[in-house]
Design an enzyme around this catalytic site. Sequence first.
Site: not given
Length: 307
Positions: A90, A196
């Site tokens: 991420s 996400h």
Amino acid sequence: MKTAFLFSGQGSQYQGMGAELAEKFGAAKEILECGSDILGYDLLKKFTDSTAEELAQTRLSQPAIFTASLIALCAVRENGIENAAVAGHSLGEYAAMYASGMLSMEDAFKAIKLRSEAMAKAAEGSHGAMAAILNTDSAVIDEVCGSVDGFVAPANYNSPVQTVIAGEEAAVDAAIARFAELGKRSVKLAVSAAFHTKLMQSAADEFKAAVSGFKFGAPNCDFYANLYGKRLEDFSDMPSYLAAHICSPVKFVDELNAMNEAGIEAFVELGPNKVLTGLVKKTLKGVVNVNVENAETLDKALSALNV
């Protein structure tokens, strides 16, 4: 030994991270000065003086973890550790982009500032939640997520034994209850956002517009991408890639397997804590697997890598 550098993601932060290595390595001064100028506050002071609650806030945690990761990077490079590949989890993809020469230090800090602000704003308006589901097949996770009212979906494929789901809080809670009925353990994460997932779309749109003029170069080593779970080959439109990255699942297990298949023998996590080191341990066998976050772990890494 063919080595990959891995970079920590949000949630790895802790008070004092990066401070010890910053004092030990001169190259850290440039990192701290550049970041502090762009962010508008003293990063080293934030490392040491912020409470755990303050460091957990997206607007601070993302720049702080990114900075600590770059400091760890300069420490291993000054000690002669070389890499054939990079990957991040991420947020960690931004440190990976800097490490591979895709972004200048200045642009990388600017991108992190823009990303953290856009994601914090989106989180405040989404009332989302996340939970780690343990020892559960991905097909079962998909089935449960699709069976509850509201939106919830897989967000992070972290290891063969851990997948994180995210979505509207009521839907996440309903999924947790359903997993419990199936005898599956879950842990709700201490976040108030559904990172996400499509609930971050407003952040993705804002961020893409903000970085559209940034210069992204070709990487000087293999770059493995969360979005595809494999080595990225097309770098022609990184703003679109990074926007999609904000609201798409992290396919970290696939990345680790792809690196292993490509002959990577050693994995070095750079940044606070050792979350990714734990994920490598649960995913791959027979590889060197170390983290670097302070002087002690640096010495251990140098020994493990025979440097």
